[in-house]
Design an enzyme around this catalytic site. Structure first.
Site, PDB file in Angstrom:
ATOM      1  N   CYS A  60       0.796  -1.240   0.000  1.00 42.18           N
ATOM      2  CA  CYS A  60       0.000   0.000   0.000  1.00 42.18           C
ATOM      3  C   CYS A  60       0.828   1.288   0.000  1.00 42.18           C
ATOM      4  CB  CYS A  60      -0.973   0.017   1.161  1.00 42.18           C
ATOM      5  SG  CYS A  60      -1.481  -1.576   1.792  1.00 42.18           S
ATOM      6  N   GLN A  66       0.868 -11.028  -3.213  1.00 44.22           N
ATOM      7  CA  GLN A  66      -0.530 -10.626  -3.092  1.00 44.22           C
ATOM      8  C   GLN A  66      -1.038 -10.195  -4.451  1.00 44.22           C
ATOM      9  OE1 GLN A  66      -0.251  -7.415  -0.167  1.00 44.22           O
ATOM     10  NE2 GLN A  66      -1.837  -8.487   0.973  1.00 44.22           N
ATOM     11  N   ASP A 101      -2.810  -7.667  -5.410  1.00 45.69           N
ATOM     12  CA  ASP A 101      -3.210  -6.460  -4.697  1.00 45.69           C
ATOM     13  C   ASP A 101      -3.784  -5.425  -5.651  1.00 45.69           C
ATOM     14  OD1 ASP A 101      -3.451  -5.036  -2.415  1.00 45.69           O
ATOM     15  OD2 ASP A 101      -1.305  -4.809  -2.036  1.00 45.69           O
ATOM     16  N   HIS A 130      -5.369  -1.115  -5.327  1.00 48.57           N
ATOM     17  CA  HIS A 130      -5.864   0.014  -4.549  1.00 48.57           C
ATOM     18  C   HIS A 130      -6.672   0.902  -5.464  1.00 48.57           C
ATOM     19  CE1 HIS A 130      -2.412  -1.378  -2.120  1.00 48.57           C
ATOM     20  NE2 HIS A 130      -3.304  -1.222  -1.170  1.00 48.57           N
ATOM     21  N   LYS A 182     -15.198  -3.756   5.893  1.00 46.43           N
ATOM     22  CA  LYS A 182     -14.683  -4.641   4.846  1.00 46.43           C
ATOM     23  C   LYS A 182     -15.655  -5.766   4.516  1.00 46.43           C
ATOM     24  CE  LYS A 182     -12.338  -7.706   8.074  1.00 46.43           C
ATOM     25  NZ  LYS A 182     -11.312  -8.700   8.255  1.00 46.43           N
ATOM     26  N   HIS A 187      -8.570  -1.066  -0.404  1.00 43.73           N
ATOM     27  CA  HIS A 187      -7.600  -2.153  -0.627  1.00 43.73           C
ATOM     28  C   HIS A 187      -8.413  -3.353  -1.070  1.00 43.73           C
ATOM     29  CE1 HIS A 187      -4.667  -0.278   2.274  1.00 43.73           C
ATOM     30  NE2 HIS A 187      -5.795   0.138   2.796  1.00 43.73           N
TER      31      HIS A 187
HETATM   32 ZN   LIG Z   1      -3.376  -2.175   0.616  1.00 42.44          ZN
END
Ligand SMILES: [Zn+2]
Ligand SMILES: [Zn+2]
Length: 647
Positions: free
Chosen positions: A343, A390, A392, A394, A474, A520
């Site tokens: 992040c 990950q 991932d 954002h 979340k 996220h």
């Molecule tokens: Zn993140």
């Protein structure tokens, strides 16, 4: 104090409320409306929404419902079975001391302190004694006791562990404790429990292990006996059949058989080595993942594996995530840190220039490899590792864009999971915890966006009240695999914290700086763990689009080699991952080996195929297709992959 001698008890689905004397047991009220058969089957009472013993005396106006055996209350059955096991152990092994015996995932355990080690034969004896206790159908009763009295009670019996637990409760200011008794066996317990030992129909003790008292290695080592229980024999049998199947599918075993990956002492525990076939599957997953993101308006990022320690100070990771991070390293007088998360890097890219409201939303994704400390004892194949990638992403958006963004993320999540063969999920929405950052307005907006998206997609979900992260609400999605086991993979988290810490802003229409909302999101969780789940889900027989080798060309004799090589070249040119087996071995052996490698298609080349310039495909399930021109096979295989990748 004057007590009302009558109370009003409402039973859902029953029109007339019941007027009963104060102190009447729940079961006796329920008996007024249940058939005899149903009354016998009831195991618990839900009193004002809370699960209680069915014999609970009712002290005030309330709503009471009968509860019957079902998966949701398996824990209570299992915990009751743990009590019965402790009773059996105390009867069989005088002098044994009992510690704790909770229900756990898939079963229960109880910890014991005994002068010698228990043996597998002991487990058989214990199980036999438990069956006798069940036959006696001993009523299980609850009573409350002043804490000092309870302490004496257990001390007199030499139950030092129970005494210690009670002392702990005393130190916390508790005044009363509850005890449960069946026959002569008494245990300290909050309950609830089943009404009598006769309700246990199907249980089995499974194994023994050592366990430190209170999980503390400075405390005595106790003996833990594990078992499991179900409401009927069929479910118990099904569970053991599933375990057997799970053992066969264990990703460590399949991974070795198919030569997909390894973890080696020499290179380090929890660090995955991807072998060529595993790496090929990873490449296919990554290609699909990246293409799908680009198709859906994401940009790709790549970021480093280390960053200055200061970055992790700003992000707050050093404060609240330190125990998962490795020690910093010194480079040119400056400390650097291996990254546990991606992040802060994405935020750094965001902050590299001024952003306007017109630039948003920004959707940025990265297959980012992170390192997190996990205790050696918890490491497990691909499932629990120390370095992982990950998947991932954002999303930075304006508050007015959040609904649409979350909806799109959820849509993408379900699509991607479906492509990998998962279409059953358990979904949880976690809301604001007590300690949290961010305004009420933001929490409401974000929680609302998550809820709306779930509802728009028509998904069933459970709310976990107060279980959100301190920085935002979340959604967690657990997928169900082919053995009906559940795996936490996808997560969508709104974050009000990091943007503030890094002073992330965009210029609004009013020319003023505003904080964007940051989301996220991971679809698969980590490539390593997801690979482990995939291996077990498919038992290594990956669908054609994912299979590392999609087809193998097998010759009957050397004279077929030329045609076999030409077929292979044409398949490869068409993008089909193909191997050739030209060895001078019996065809049967070649087929068997290809089958063990779970290759979707075997193309046998003999005289006829050579003469007609065809192939003769056979599936790994043993289905023999008609001979066909090479082009036809290529089209068929490619079409199959396209269909699989369409979800
Ligand atoms: Zn993140
Ligand atoms: Zn208990």
């Amino acid at each position: 104090m004057t007590e009302k001698s009558y109370i009003t008890v409402t039973i859902p689905g029953v029109e007339v409320a019941q007027e009963v004397q104060t102190g009447t047991r729940a079961i006796d009220v329920l008996a007024n409306v249940l058939s005899n058969k149903k009354k016998k089957q009831a195991i618990l009472a839900k009193i004002d929404g809370e699960l209680k013993d069915i014999g609970t005396p009712l002290e005030k106006d309330c709503t009471v419902e009968a509860v019957f055996p079902e998966d949701e209350n398996l824990d209570i059955l299992r915990h009751t079975t743990a009590h019965v096991m402790a009773q059996a152990v105390k009867e069989l092994f005088p002098g044994v001391k009992i510690a704790i015996g909770p229900a756990i995932d898939n079963g229960f355990y109880y910890d014991f302190d005994y002068e010698r080690g228990f043996t597998p034969e002991d487990l058989e004896k214990i199980e036999a004694r438990m069956k006798e206790i069940v036959k006696q159908a001993l009523p299980i009763s609850r009573r409350e006791m002043p804490i000092a009295e309870a302490l004496d009670f257990f001390k007199q019996q030499g139950e030092v562990y129970k005494a210690e637990l009670i002392s702990d409760l005393q130190a916390q200011g508790e005044e009363m404790v509850s005890l449960y008794q069946q026959g002569d066996f008494v245990d300290l317990c909050r309950g609830p429990h089943l009404p009598d030992t006769g309700k246990l129909k199907a249980f089995k003790l499974t194994h023994l292990a050592g366990a430190y008292w209170k999980g503390d290695e400075n405390q005595p080592m106790l003996q833990r006996i594990y078992g499991t229980a179900f409401y009927d024999k069929k479910a118990l049998k099904k569970y053991f059949a599933m375990l057997e199947e799970a053992k066969k599918r264990d990703h460590r075993r399949v991974g070795k058989d198919l030569d997909l990956f390894s973890v080696q002492e020499e290179t380090g525990p929890g660090l995955i080595l991807w072998h060529p076939k595993g790496a090929m599957i990873r490449k296919v997953i990554e290609d699909f993942w990246r293409d799908e993101h680009i198709r859906r308006g994401y940009d790709l990022l790549f970021t480093p594996h280390i960053a200055r320690l200061d970055l992790w100070k700003t992000s707050g990771h050093l404060d609240f995530y330190a125990e998962n991070m490795y020690a910093p390293m010194q480079i040119d007088e400056v400390q650097y840190q291996l990254k546990p998360m991606n992040c802060p890097f994405h935020i750094a890219i965001y902050n590299s220039k001024k952003r306007s409201y017109r630039d948003l939303p920004l959707r940025w994704c990265e297959l980012g490899t992170v390192y997190r400390y996990e205790m050696t004892g918890t490491l497990h194949g691909l499932m629990r590792v120390r370095g992982f990638t990950q998947d991932d992403a954002h999303i930075f958006c304006r508050p007015d864009q959040l609904d649409e963004e979350i909806n799109e993320i959820l849509d993408m999540t379900l699509f991607v999971l479906r492509v990998f063969g998962f279409d059953r999920y358990d979904i949880y929405l976690s809301t604001r915890p007590e300690k949290s950052v961010g305004s009420d307005e933001h929490w409401e907006l974000a929680t609302g966006a998550l809820r709306n998206a779930l509802e728009q997609q028509g998904l069933d979900y459970e709310i976990d009240p107060g279980e959100g992260v301190f920085y935002g609400p979340k959604i967690d999605i657990k997928i169900r695999d082919s053995l009906d086991r559940s795996w936490q993979c996808s997560t969508i988290q709104v974050d009000f914290n990091l943007p503030e810490r890094f002073n992330v802003t965009f210029t609004g229409q009013d020319s003023q700086p505003h904080a964007p909302i940051m989301v996220h999101r991971a679809l698969l969780g980590s490539l390593e763990r997801f690979f482990g789940v995939l291996i077990e889900h498919y038992a290594g027989a990956f669908p054609t689009w994912l299979a590392p080798v999609q087809a193998i060309v097998l010759t009957v004799a050397d004279r077929h080699n030329d045609w076999a090589q030409e077929v292979t070249a044409r398949l490869k040119a068409a993008g089909i991952r193909t191997e050739t087996d030209l060895r001078n071995e019996k065809l049967g052996k070649k087929i068997r080996e290809a089958q063990l490698q779970k290759i979707p298609y075997m193309l046998v080349i003999g005289d006829q195929e050579m003469e007609n310039r065809t192939v003769n495909p056979r599936t790994r399930k043993g289905v023999q297709l008609d001979a066909m021109p090479v082009e036809n096979f290529i089209n068929m295989a490619l079409e199959e992959c396209r269909e699989q990748m369409a979800g």
